[in-house]
Write an enzyme that holds these catalytic residues in place. Structure first.
Site, mmCIF file in Angstrom:
data_model
loop_
_atom_site.group_PDB
_atom_site.id
_atom_site.type_symbol
_atom_site.label_atom_id
_atom_site.label_comp_id
_atom_site.label_asym_id
_atom_site.label_seq_id
_atom_site.Cartn_x
_atom_site.Cartn_y
_atom_site.Cartn_z
ATOM 1 N N ASN A 87 -10.534 -2.397 2.560
ATOM 2 C CA ASN A 87 -10.026 -2.590 0.866
ATOM 3 C C ASN A 87 -11.321 -2.569 0.315
ATOM 4 O O ASN A 87 -12.448 -2.333 0.694
ATOM 5 C CB ASN A 87 -9.435 -3.748 0.528
ATOM 6 C CG ASN A 87 -8.104 -4.361 1.003
ATOM 7 O OD1 ASN A 87 -7.496 -3.053 1.148
ATOM 8 N ND2 ASN A 87 -7.703 -5.392 1.000
ATOM 9 N N HIS A 141 0.839 -1.276 -0.043
ATOM 10 C CA HIS A 141 -0.055 -0.093 -0.124
ATOM 11 C C HIS A 141 0.889 1.327 0.111
ATOM 12 O O HIS A 141 0.294 2.421 0.560
ATOM 13 C CB HIS A 141 -1.028 0.263 1.186
ATOM 14 C CG HIS A 141 -2.138 -0.944 1.096
ATOM 15 N ND1 HIS A 141 -3.237 -0.805 0.549
ATOM 16 C CD2 HIS A 141 -1.896 -2.420 1.547
ATOM 17 C CE1 HIS A 141 -4.000 -2.089 0.537
ATOM 18 N NE2 HIS A 141 -3.205 -2.915 1.295
ATOM 19 N N TYR A 194 0.470 -4.056 12.015
ATOM 20 C CA TYR A 194 0.622 -2.790 11.647
ATOM 21 C C TYR A 194 1.123 -1.749 12.744
ATOM 22 O O TYR A 194 2.184 -1.108 12.166
ATOM 23 C CB TYR A 194 -0.870 -2.130 11.605
ATOM 24 C CG TYR A 194 -1.751 -2.823 10.556
ATOM 25 C CD1 TYR A 194 -2.139 -3.965 10.225
ATOM 26 C CD2 TYR A 194 -2.100 -1.586 9.260
ATOM 27 C CE1 TYR A 194 -2.712 -4.669 9.091
ATOM 28 C CE2 TYR A 194 -2.680 -2.410 8.329
ATOM 29 C CZ TYR A 194 -2.860 -3.503 8.459
ATOM 30 O OH TYR A 194 -3.551 -4.058 7.181
HETATM 31 FE FE1 HDD Z 1 -2.787 -4.710 5.409
HETATM 32 C C1 HDD Z 1 -1.255 -1.757 5.429
HETATM 33 C C2 HDD Z 1 -5.574 -3.406 4.207
HETATM 34 C C3 HDD Z 1 -4.313 -7.792 5.174
HETATM 35 C C4 HDD Z 1 -0.428 -5.842 7.327
HETATM 36 N N1 HDD Z 1 -3.177 -3.192 4.699
HETATM 37 C C5 HDD Z 1 -2.437 -1.727 4.707
HETATM 38 C C6 HDD Z 1 -3.120 -0.798 4.107
HETATM 39 C C7 HDD Z 1 -4.374 -1.178 3.890
HETATM 40 C C8 HDD Z 1 -4.624 -2.588 4.269
HETATM 41 C C9 HDD Z 1 -5.777 -0.406 3.417
HETATM 42 C C10 HDD Z 1 -2.941 0.890 4.183
HETATM 43 C C11 HDD Z 1 -2.918 1.450 5.308
HETATM 44 C C12 HDD Z 1 -2.337 2.814 4.799
HETATM 45 O O1 HDD Z 1 -3.011 3.617 3.831
HETATM 46 O O2 HDD Z 1 -1.277 3.358 5.473
HETATM 47 N N2 HDD Z 1 -4.507 -5.329 4.822
HETATM 48 C C13 HDD Z 1 -5.526 -4.967 4.330
HETATM 49 C C14 HDD Z 1 -6.783 -5.511 4.466
HETATM 50 C C15 HDD Z 1 -6.348 -6.782 4.564
HETATM 51 C C16 HDD Z 1 -4.902 -6.542 4.940
HETATM 52 C C17 HDD Z 1 -8.039 -5.110 4.207
HETATM 53 C C18 HDD Z 1 -7.395 -8.263 4.769
HETATM 54 C C19 HDD Z 1 -8.318 -8.163 5.131
HETATM 55 N N3 HDD Z 1 -2.420 -6.589 5.896
HETATM 56 C C20 HDD Z 1 -3.136 -7.653 6.014
HETATM 57 C C21 HDD Z 1 -2.372 -8.705 6.732
HETATM 58 C C22 HDD Z 1 -1.250 -8.201 7.305
HETATM 59 C C23 HDD Z 1 -1.149 -6.723 6.820
HETATM 60 C C24 HDD Z 1 -2.903 -10.083 6.780
HETATM 61 C C25 HDD Z 1 -0.212 -8.677 8.206
HETATM 62 C C26 HDD Z 1 -0.524 -9.608 9.031
HETATM 63 N N4 HDD Z 1 -1.078 -3.882 6.044
HETATM 64 C C27 HDD Z 1 -0.041 -4.694 6.686
HETATM 65 C C28 HDD Z 1 1.280 -4.122 6.925
HETATM 66 C C29 HDD Z 1 0.874 -2.457 6.315
HETATM 67 C C30 HDD Z 1 -0.650 -2.550 5.659
HETATM 68 C C31 HDD Z 1 2.214 -4.371 6.435
HETATM 69 C C32 HDD Z 1 1.823 -1.758 5.498
HETATM 70 C C33 HDD Z 1 1.751 -0.666 5.675
HETATM 71 C C34 HDD Z 1 1.099 -0.391 6.982
HETATM 72 O O3 HDD Z 1 0.662 -1.496 7.410
HETATM 73 O O4 HDD Z 1 0.873 0.697 7.496
HETATM 74 O O5 HDD Z 1 1.197 -3.751 8.297
#
Ligand code: HDD
Length: 701
Positions: free
Chosen positions: A148, A75, A362
């Site tokens: 999402n 993202h 996160y």
């Molecule tokens: Fe995630 C970012 C949405 C599964 C770990 N995720 C991130 C962002 C969105 C989502 C919208 C961007 C946030 C922003 O704008 O800063 N992610 C989802 C959705 C998921 C999902 C709807 C499934 C239902 N995500 C998911 C899982 C994991 C993560 C299973 C880890 C176990 N997501 C992350 C992260 C991020 C992230 C690596 C990367 C940047 C951040 O967190 O802030 O922690």
């Protein structure tokens, strides 16, 4: 561009008000020392060596060298906006969350939309999931709904997240492709992980090509819990529905936009807010009684499953309006930190293993990305309500605490900050009863990987199915490994036999002769974009013109479009002005060099013999029309403008003794009175696209 409004009307909170420029501010160092010259470094003589004592030079360059922070691991590409959320009615029956109690209360929000796979500088209109993150600055603390634009996810257990992301991202040897799943590692992984099939159908659908961030849905994906003041818990699923409807680009358009205007979605959102055409989304919830948890033929803890709206209707509960652009991209959109673990009293978690993993990841990633536990003190992340605790120090500590008591319990500080009771508003986790042995196993209730993929396929219109099959041909056409392609056809055969045969045909794989399972035939209206809100509001029309154009026809159409919230831009060969047939100067908004038909939702060709003759001789103008025609967009023409349609590959618009408005979205009249077609044209724009348009594939554009 209008000067950005400095006051955030959504909240009086100072933390969310940006730095205000003073009228006569002077250039200083970050130490506040006024600078007399920032164009020349301090040297010995005008040609001598620079001096290390030049602290202004040192500070300016060292800061510059450290401007970039790690981009988000997923993202990374995003666009943000401020706004507010206002409930329609009190939801006290279901939740004690304060921001959902009083329909007169507007809660400030910050939203960040994002793609998943691409890097921070990648294009907006790629085929990808879109993040839909909302931070509610409530009086009870920050609540983050991090969703999402797709209601399900690839995987059921968060432990697989690094694997799916590694498979999506550019391949580790050559760092290609950027922002695309059309490569071997992604499809290799997918072909070996059947739980991903429902999400894959959404990935291949038009949902991953949104026309605008203002025209896409949002979903919380997981099942969450709402808890009311009496402690009664129910399960909920969140839905954001855009008031403009859910509309998509066609893939050819999305690919061209990625080149012509990689910031297309970001610009669309920015310009709409800047012009006061505020994007609006209705928040809805599906509410499930705890007693109904197991009544479905799927597990509501399984993030690869949705709850069809026919089974549990979506109850609209409020509206979000995005009414202010950020003043500083880095300070707000880049530094905002969302966490699904940010909840407020009345909102709790379910045991969905994907959600549970997110509750760790996160905060962990923000610590890495923003470099300190004090990222919560950044203006964009600070709560608007008071906060007090004994967390202290750490890099970039902003709070200057005055107490010498930094522990609990204490008597030297009158035992403050004291804990609160639940009645005083403290967060108390829902006392769910759980039991079981420690296992590394998947619940048997998660094992159906295809029924809902079939449900989605069955719900699509023929056009949407065509687009999905073409997407599979593109994606898998980029995969050299025959084994992977064959495994994917076998997977599709578990979804629907026809689908599998159609995909096989385009990727050099033998079509399966037998279905693996019988298609259950169920469908859900809510899943097709054909059943969405149809409105012309928020769209953009190109008016193709040259010297000698009939100004009155342009004015008539522009006024009619403006009255329904549609923007019209004059596109011509050169920037500046063109002269109408009557000698009137008409401002050119865009040229054929600085724009292209994919940037518009419809095209209008006004009359004026000289103008039309010039456009006929301009291949870019003819191509503009052909491309819009191929993308099934509405095209209108008046008087001599109709001749240009004839020149392009638009079907023969003959017998123009009356205006032509057919389900092909071509609106034309020989009359010079543009009022004759205005209403019909606006209705054609509201349809988004005219899929029934015959022989569009034959048009060379
Ligand atoms: Fe995630 C970012 C949405 C599964 C770990 N995720 C991130 C962002 C969105 C989502 C919208 C961007 C946030 C922003 O704008 O800063 N992610 C989802 C959705 C998921 C999902 C709807 C499934 C239902 N995500 C998911 C899982 C994991 C993560 C299973 C880890 C176990 N997501 C992350 C992260 C991020 C992230 C690596 C990367 C940047 C951040 O967190 O802030 O922690």
């Amino acid at each position: 561009m209008a000067e950005q409004k400095h006051v955030n009307e959504n909240t009086k909170n100072e933390a969310l008000q940006p730095y205000r420029k003073d009228a006569d501010e002077k250039l200083t160092t970050n130490q506040g020392v006024k600078v007399n010259d920032t164009d020349n470094s301090l040297k010995v003589g005008t040609r001598g060596p620079s001096l290390k004592e030049d602290f202004h030079f040192q500070e300016k360059l060292t800061h510059f060298d450290r401007e970039r922070i790690p981009e988000r691991v997923v993202h990374a590409r995003g666009s943000g906006a401020h706004g507010y959320f206002q409930p329609y009615e009190s939801m006290a029956e279901f939740t004690k969350a304060k921001f959902l109690q009083d329909p007169s209360i507007k809660t400030p929000v910050f939203v960040r939309f994002s793609t998943v796979g691409g890097s921070r500088g990648s294009a907006d209109t790629v085929r990808d999931v879109r993040g839909f993150s909302v931070k509610f600055y409530t009086e009870d603390g920050n609540y983050d709904l991090v969703g999402n634009n797709i209601p399900v996810f690839f995987i059921q257990d968060a432990i697989k997240f690094p694997d799916i992301v590694h498979a999506i991202k550019p391949e580790p040897d050559h760092e290609m492709p950027q922002a695309s799943t059309a490569h071997p590692s992604f499809w290799d992984f997918i072909s070996l992980v059947p739980e991903s099939m429902h999400m894959v159908m959404w990935i291949l659908s038009d949902r991953t090509l949104p026309r605008s961030l203002r025209m896409m849905q949002g979903f919380g994906v997981h099942t969450f819990r709402w808890v009311n003041a009496e402690g009664k818990s129910r399960f909920v699923k969140y839905h954001w529905k855009p008031l403009l409807g859910v509309h998509s680009n066609v893939f050819d358009e999305a690919q061209k936009l990625a080149g012509k205007d990689p910031d297309f979605h970001r610009r669309d959102l920015w310009d709409a807010i800047d012009m006061g055409d505020y994007p609006e989304y209705e928040l809805g919830v599906q509410i499930i009684e705890e007693s109904d948890e197991h009544k479905f033929d799927f597990d509501i803890l399984d993030a690869t499953k949705l709850i069809p709206e026919e089974l549990v209707p979506v109850r609209p509960i409020g509206k979000m309006v995005l009414n202010r652009n950020p003043n500083n991209f880095f300070a707000e959109t880049e530094q905002v930190a969302f966490q699904p673990s940010n909840v407020v009293p009345g909102i709790d978690f379910s045991d969905d293993p994907l959600l549970q993993g997110r509750l760790f990841s996160y905060h962990d990633t923000q610590l890495h990305r923003l470099g300190s536990p004090n990222f919560v003190h950044l203006p964009i992340n600070r709560p608007v309500c008071p906060f007090h605790n004994n967390q202290q120090d750490g890099r970039m500590q902003m709070e200057i605490k005055t107490t010498r008591v930094n522990y609990s319990p204490n008597s030297l500080g009158e035992n403050r900050p004291a804990v609160s009771s639940e009645a005083e508003g403290a967060y108390v986790h829902y006392p769910e009863r759980v039991e079981g042995s420690k296992v590394r196993e998947r619940s048997p209730s998660f094992k159906d990987h295809f029924s809902q993929a079939t449900l989605f396929w069955n719900s699509l219109s023929p056009v949407e199915k065509d687009h999905l099959v073409a997407a599979a041909h593109f994606e898998l056409g980029k995969v050299g490994d025959q084994g992977v392609r064959e495994r994917m056809v076998e997977r599709f055969n578990h979804v629907d036999h026809e689908l599998a045969k159609r995909v096989a045909q385009g990727i050099g794989v033998a079509a399966p002769t037998q279905p693996v399972t019988k298609n259950h035939g169920q469908s859900s209206e809510a899943l097709s974009q054909m059943n969405t809100t149809k409105t012309a509001k928020g769209r953009k029309v190109a008016i193709l013109a040259a010297d000698g154009v009939e100004a009155a026809q342009i004015m008539t159409i522009k006024q009619a479009l403006k009255a329904v919230g549609v923007i019209a831009e004059v596109v011509s060969k050169f920037k500046g002005t063109i002269k109408s047939a009557e000698g009137q100067a008409i401002e050119v908004d865009k040229t054929f060099l600085t724009s292209a038909s994919p940037m518009f939702d419809a095209v209008y060709i006004p009359g004026g013999l000289k103008s039309v003759e010039a456009l006929k001789m301009n291949g870019e103008a003819v191509h503009f029309i052909n491309e819009a025609f191929k993308h099934c967009k509405p095209i209108a023409a008046t008087a001599e403008g109709v001749d240009l349609l004839q020149t392009s590959n638009v079907q023969d618009v003959a017998q123009l003794d009356k205006f032509v408005q057919d389900d092909q979205g071509i609106v034309a009249t020989p009359s010079t009175d543009a009022n004759e077609i205005a209403k019909v044209f606006i209705n054609a724009i509201a349809q988004h696209r005219h899929w029934k348009r015959a022989h569009k594939d034959a048009v060379p554009a």
